[in-house]
Design a protein around this motif. Structure first.
Motif, PDB file in Angstrom:
ATOM      1  N   THR A 126      44.970  20.920  43.078  1.00 13.94           N
ATOM      2  CA  THR A 126      44.727  22.352  42.731  1.00 13.94           C
ATOM      3  C   THR A 126      43.748  22.933  43.810  1.00 13.94           C
ATOM      4  O   THR A 126      42.827  22.117  44.224  1.00 13.94           O
ATOM      5  CB  THR A 126      44.091  22.371  41.106  1.00 13.94           C
ATOM      6  OG1 THR A 126      42.696  21.665  41.261  1.00 13.94           O
ATOM      7  CG2 THR A 126      44.924  21.798  40.195  1.00 13.94           C
ATOM      8  N   LYS A 127      43.647  24.321  43.581  1.00 15.62           N
ATOM      9  CA  LYS A 127      42.767  24.990  44.472  1.00 15.62           C
ATOM     10  C   LYS A 127      42.307  26.063  43.481  1.00 15.62           C
ATOM     11  O   LYS A 127      42.872  26.482  42.479  1.00 15.62           O
ATOM     12  CB  LYS A 127      43.317  25.377  45.652  1.00 15.62           C
ATOM     13  CG  LYS A 127      44.420  26.531  45.302  1.00 15.62           C
ATOM     14  CD  LYS A 127      44.862  26.775  46.779  1.00 15.62           C
ATOM     15  CE  LYS A 127      45.682  28.305  46.434  1.00 15.62           C
ATOM     16  NZ  LYS A 127      46.748  28.363  47.414  1.00 15.62           N
ATOM     17  N   ILE A 128      40.915  26.530  44.087  1.00 15.16           N
ATOM     18  CA  ILE A 128      40.282  27.798  43.265  1.00 15.16           C
ATOM     19  C   ILE A 128      41.372  28.955  43.266  1.00 15.16           C
ATOM     20  O   ILE A 128      41.872  29.313  44.396  1.00 15.16           O
ATOM     21  CB  ILE A 128      39.033  28.049  44.214  1.00 15.16           C
ATOM     22  CG1 ILE A 128      38.162  27.099  43.969  1.00 15.16           C
ATOM     23  CG2 ILE A 128      38.468  29.562  43.682  1.00 15.16           C
ATOM     24  CD1 ILE A 128      36.785  27.258  44.726  1.00 15.16           C
ATOM     25  N   LYS A 129      41.248  29.754  42.012  1.00 15.67           N
ATOM     26  CA  LYS A 129      41.999  30.987  42.088  1.00 15.67           C
ATOM     27  C   LYS A 129      40.973  32.140  41.860  1.00 15.67           C
ATOM     28  O   LYS A 129      40.954  32.956  42.648  1.00 15.67           O
ATOM     29  CB  LYS A 129      42.804  30.808  40.831  1.00 15.67           C
ATOM     30  CG  LYS A 129      43.812  32.152  40.911  1.00 15.67           C
ATOM     31  CD  LYS A 129      45.071  31.664  39.424  1.00 15.67           C
ATOM     32  CE  LYS A 129      45.854  33.148  39.231  1.00 15.67           C
ATOM     33  NZ  LYS A 129      46.379  33.155  38.123  1.00 15.67           N
ATOM     34  N   THR A 130      40.159  31.984  41.014  1.00 20.18           N
ATOM     35  CA  THR A 130      38.881  32.914  40.728  1.00 20.18           C
ATOM     36  C   THR A 130      37.892  32.003  39.920  1.00 20.18           C
ATOM     37  O   THR A 130      37.712  31.248  39.646  1.00 20.18           O
ATOM     38  CB  THR A 130      39.503  33.923  39.485  1.00 20.18           C
ATOM     39  OG1 THR A 130      39.573  33.220  38.429  1.00 20.18           O
ATOM     40  CG2 THR A 130      40.823  34.812  39.534  1.00 20.18           C
ATOM     41  N   VAL A 131      36.836  32.939  40.704  1.00 17.79           N
ATOM     42  CA  VAL A 131      35.336  32.514  40.308  1.00 17.79           C
ATOM     43  C   VAL A 131      34.262  33.345  39.724  1.00 17.79           C
ATOM     44  O   VAL A 131      34.479  34.552  40.297  1.00 17.79           O
ATOM     45  CB  VAL A 131      34.568  32.068  41.839  1.00 17.79           C
ATOM     46  CG1 VAL A 131      33.109  31.614  41.352  1.00 17.79           C
ATOM     47  CG2 VAL A 131      35.503  30.936  42.417  1.00 17.79           C
ATOM     48  N   ASP A 132      33.887  33.179  38.581  1.00 16.04           N
ATOM     49  CA  ASP A 132      32.991  34.041  37.899  1.00 16.04           C
ATOM     50  C   ASP A 132      31.622  33.469  37.746  1.00 16.04           C
ATOM     51  O   ASP A 132      31.622  32.376  37.073  1.00 16.04           O
ATOM     52  CB  ASP A 132      33.642  34.354  36.401  1.00 16.04           C
ATOM     53  CG  ASP A 132      32.509  35.020  35.809  1.00 16.04           C
ATOM     54  OD1 ASP A 132      31.452  35.509  36.245  1.00 16.04           O
ATOM     55  OD2 ASP A 132      32.861  35.512  34.747  1.00 16.04           O
ATOM     56  N   SER A 133      30.792  33.917  38.635  1.00 17.29           N
ATOM     57  CA  SER A 133      29.567  33.056  38.728  1.00 17.29           C
ATOM     58  C   SER A 133      28.242  33.697  38.194  1.00 17.29           C
ATOM     59  O   SER A 133      27.077  33.309  38.314  1.00 17.29           O
ATOM     60  CB  SER A 133      29.235  32.725  40.153  1.00 17.29           C
ATOM     61  OG  SER A 133      29.154  33.807  41.068  1.00 17.29           O
TER      62      SER A 133
END
Ligand code: FES
Ligand code: FES
Lengths: 152, 714
Positions: free
Chosen positions: B236-243
């Motif tokens: 898998t890989k990153i799709k969205t990041v909410d930090s």
């Protein structure tokens, strides 16, 4: 953040940290006492063992706010010169391999010998079961505890 | 005693030169290289390839610089022992200094557990012998007596005829002015006084008093702390990041996304642990999403229909099987394993305008530095890498992914940062011991002779997972060894005794099955095969028949093989790996219907034992490691993610589960061949073969604890 006055190795030390900070990280990050190790963070390996009022505790799972006025002893405070019978026995028996787990092993054993200076083999094994040594130094750990117990 | 020093200039200053002593530079690693040379007060920074120094101060103190990382294999003690032996030093006056790594000045190399000693044996001896010869020459000159009449012993040079005697310290200044001899004589091993004896680890005192020495113990004023959230599932890989929530936490400086990493940077460890839990990261698939059930299906299909690479073929295998009186077939399988060194991965990096500073635990510092240089496009001579002690390695720290992470992060945030992996990060983060499956077939003739042998291995990211030239190759006329590797997103790496850690078990357990089918005693069966290999070898033989026979006989003798012991069943195993030979006999008793491992005898031929205490420790530790992982440990996968995350659900061996272990060493005077790994591979086989005798059940899959025989119901 609250300020905690902690009794560590006979000294009063203060740390300004969040209430839920495990004692382990207070010791390491804030007080510069690096002998107490991080191995798992969930009270499963014993690398972080310290004494609270003489009883072995997993400092990774002990929030600093729960320590209050209890006397904490870390590996640095176990003896003045590294001459606790267990520390001497550890060298005598040549226990350490990588060495990372050993402070926790010694602290667990020290609390045992404090309450029971002459434990049986089963008592030793029951007590040490919570400390992992990935290098597999268990035979010598056990032997060193037995040796130290004859010197007390 | 152990101390840390910062540069070789420091060493020279502290060691001897100031006080009129002798300093010899030599190389710790490598089979050949420069001969030792006398070092004077100042010497050119670059010209010499020495990475170690031996100094004799005016007061007689001997100091040896250890340039290599120590991860528990004890070479920081055993290497100086070799030097001190040839020097005829008084060991109680020898001090070992650990050099902080500055790769510019110290040419340091990889720390492979077993490989280190064999490569360095000769040159360490030469270093000590050269210094001794110079001290003896100095004494002879001073006393005006023939050099042949002087001898060295325990820190002194003696002239028997006149009764003259001088300490090494008194002779050091004069010795330093002499020509360095080319071929200083080495001792006869019968005169060894230090080598082969039990010497305590030089780091003990620091370890038992909790001195900071590991990577995680590195702190610097103003440094930041970081943890990375990596994809929870392989493929898998990153799709969205909410930090946002994480960034709002106290003590958090920044959240940085690079590659597939979301790094939380803050002022203390606990603050970043807490904040990281608040990250909201969505992932999407980019490769195969595999579960353990998929891996099992892959093993089946690839084993039956895959295209194998033929690694060794002797004779006519088809004909041998076609005319066989009996054919035995079996398959053996093991799961992925985590290395789980007690100290999790970590590294400090500070990328500055004028260079990069790296500090931490690595088994491959030189390659790590090269990789950082490539990644950041900064020339290598601007990068320093300082090694700390390693809280275990087991192969995990041969990879330097975590060094690259730290360096890249520091270059992004432009600050000094210590990157820390939690235990969960380590266990779910890949680089595992690969899962493998072996299919064996054996053909016996009517007399019970092994006339045909086949082994096909299928591995998941295992590379070549057979050791085609190992026993029984050479002892069977018709033999076929094949390997098939399957590519998966689950990342793998070398794990203590790579490949042989499981292959050793599989082969030795299968040989036991074959011996039984042939109606022969397992020890006798192996000896017969070896004698066949000696008299009529089939193809090339790349192991030493005598050494293998030696450990087999020794283990059988020491364990009382074949002599009935009430309530005890024995199992046998022998394996050649990493240049050494180890045979083991395991004893199992049935307690409350379950097999319990009581005792393991080990006979090891690692050539000359350097440090008896360290050697015993390596054998006992290796067996404990081999037994623990064979019995208890496994990593399984669900939808691409590891199902075990920490020591509550990934089981390691603990004190109550260790059997008695009795190690023995063959004393044959061969140069040392290493012992960091070879004791591990034979253990699983000895244990499984003993359990079969005790409980009547063949164990072919690890971990053994998953087998019904351990619930007492088999
Ligand atoms: S770190 Fe506390 S028990 Fe493992
Ligand atoms: S000595 Fe390495 S983990 Fe115990």
């Amino acid at each position: 953040m609250p300020v905690y006055n902690l009794q560590i190795n006979g000294k009063q030390l203060t740390a300004d940290v969040a209430a839920d900070t495990p004692l382990l990280w207070v010791l390491r990050d804030h007080l510069g006492l690096l002998g107490t190790k991080y191995g798992c963070g969930i009270a499963q390996c014993g690398a972080c063992t310290v004494h609270m009022n003489g009883v072995a505790m997993r400092s990774c799972s002990l929030p600093v706010s729960a320590v209050r006025t209890a006397a904490i002893t870390t590996i640095e405070g176990l003896s003045v010169d590294g001459d606790h019978p267990l520390q001497k026995a550890w060298d005598e028996t040549d226990v350490p391999q990588c060495g990372y787990c050993q402070a926790g092993q010694i602290m667990t054993a020290a609390a045992l010998l404090k309450r029971n200076p002459h434990p049986s083999l089963t008592e030793i094994e029951d007590t040490m079961q919570g400390n992992i040594c990935r290098c597999g130094a268990y035979h010598r750990i056990r032997e060193a505890i037995q040796l130290a117990s004859t010197k007390i | 005693m152990q101390q840390s020093i910062n540069s070789r200039r420091d060493f020279l200053k502290k060691a001897a030169i100031a006080g009129g002593g002798l300093v010899l530079g030599f190389s710790w690693f490598g089979a050949d290289g420069e001969a030792p040379a006398v070092l004077k007060g100042s010497f050119p920074e670059k010209s010499i390839g020495f990475n170690s120094y031996l100094s004799i101060a005016a007061d007689g103190r001997v100091t040896i610089l250890s340039p290599n990382p120590e991860l528990g294999q004890n070479i920081m003690t055993s290497f100086p022992m070799i030097v001190a032996e040839e020097l005829d030093a008084d060991w109680t006056k020898v001090k070992v200094e650990q050099a902080a790594l500055d790769t510019k000045s110290f040419d340091r190399q990889l720390t492979g557990g077993s490989g280190a000693v064999p490569h360095s044996w000769k040159r360490l001896r030469m270093a000590g012998a050269t210094a001794r010869a110079m001290l003896i020459q100095a004494a002879a000159t001073q006393w005006s007596v023939p050099v042949t009449e002087c001898t060295a012993s325990n820190g002194f040079v003696l002239h028997a005829a006149s009764g003259k005697k001088a300490g090494f310290g008194e002779l050091a200044a004069l010795a330093a002015t002499l020509q360095v001899p080319k071929d200083a004589p080495l001792k006869d091993r019968k005169d060894f006084k230090i080598i082969g004896h039990a010497v305590k680890n030089v780091a003990n005192k620091g370890i038992v008093t909790g001195k900071p020495m590991f990577g995680l113990d590195f702190y610097r004023e103003g440094m930041l702390f970081a943890m990375i959230q990596r994809p929870p599932a392989f493929g898998t890989k990153i799709k969205t990041v909410d930090s946002a929530a994480a960034k709002a936490m106290p003590g958090i400086i920044d959240v940085v996304v690079f590659k597939n990493n979301v790094a939380v940077v803050g002022k203390s460890t606990w603050e970043i642990i807490k904040a990281r839990k608040l990250l909201k990261v969505e992932y999407e698939n980019e490769g195969a999403i595999e579960s353990t059930s998929d891996h099992n299906a892959i093993f089946r299909t690839v084993m039956d229909n895959g295209k194998p690479e033929v690694k060794r073929k002797d004779g006519d295998v088809d004909a041998a099987f076609a005319s066989a009186a009996k054919i035995i077939k079996a398959e053996y399988q093991c799961p992925f394993l985590s290395h789980s060194p007690m100290e999790p991965m970590n590294f400090f990096a500070h990328v500055k305008a004028d260079g990069v500073e790296l500090v931490g635990p690595s088994q491959t510092p030189a390659s790590a530095r090269t990789a950082v240089s490539k990644l950041l496009n900064i020339s290598e001579d601007k990068i320093t890498l300082e090694l700390t002690r390693l809280g275990g390695g087991f192969g995990r720290r041969l990879k330097f992914d975590y060094v690259l992470e730290a360096a890249e992060l520091s270059s992004i945030i432009k600050a000094p940062v210590k990157l820390i992996w939690t235990r969960e990060d380590d266990m779910t983060g890949g680089n595992y011991r690969p899962a493998v499956r072996y299919h064996f077939e054996a053909a016996l003739d009517a007399k019970g002779n092994l006339v045909g042998y086949k082994c096909r291995g299928v591995g998941i990211n295992a590379g070549n997972l057979v050791r085609e030239d190992n026993f029984p190759s050479g002892a069977v006329d018709n033999l076929l060894i094949e390997s098939i590797d399957y590519k998966s997103p689950v990342t793998t790496g070398a794990w203590r005794a790579p490949i042989t850690n499981f292959l050793g078990f599989a082969e030795q357990a299968f040989i036991d099955e074959v011996a039984e089918a042939a109606g022969k005693d397992p020890v006798q069966f192996r000896l017969e095969l070896l004698s066949k290999a000696r008299i009529t070898p089939a193809g090339a033989i790349k192991y030493n028949i005598d050494r293998m026979e030696g450990v087999i006989k020794m283990a059988a003798e020491k364990s009382g093989w074949g002599i009935k012991k009430p309530g005890i069943s024995q199992g046998f195993s022998v394996y050649f790996s990493h240049q050494s030979y180890v045979a083991q006999v395991c004893e199992v008793a049935m307690q409350a219907g379950k097999p319990v491992v009581k005792k393991i005898y080990a006979a090891a031929d690692c050539g000359q034992v350097i440090n008896l205490s360290g050697a015993r420790q390596q054998v006992m530790g290796g067996i404990t490691d081999g037994l623990g992982h064979a019995m208890y440990s496994k990593l399984s996968f669900k939808n691409g993610a590891a199902e075990q995350s920490n020591f509550h659900n990934y089981r390691l061996i603990r004190m109550k589960e260790i059997p008695e272990i009795e190690p023995y060493f063959v004393d044959n005077g061969i140069d040392p061949t290493g012992l960091g790994e070879p004791a591990l591979p034979p253990t699983g086989g000895a244990v499984a073969n003993a359990i079969y005798k005790a409980a009547g059940k063949r164990l072919r899959n690890q971990p053994f604890m998953d087998e019904p025989v351990f619930s007492g119901k088999a």
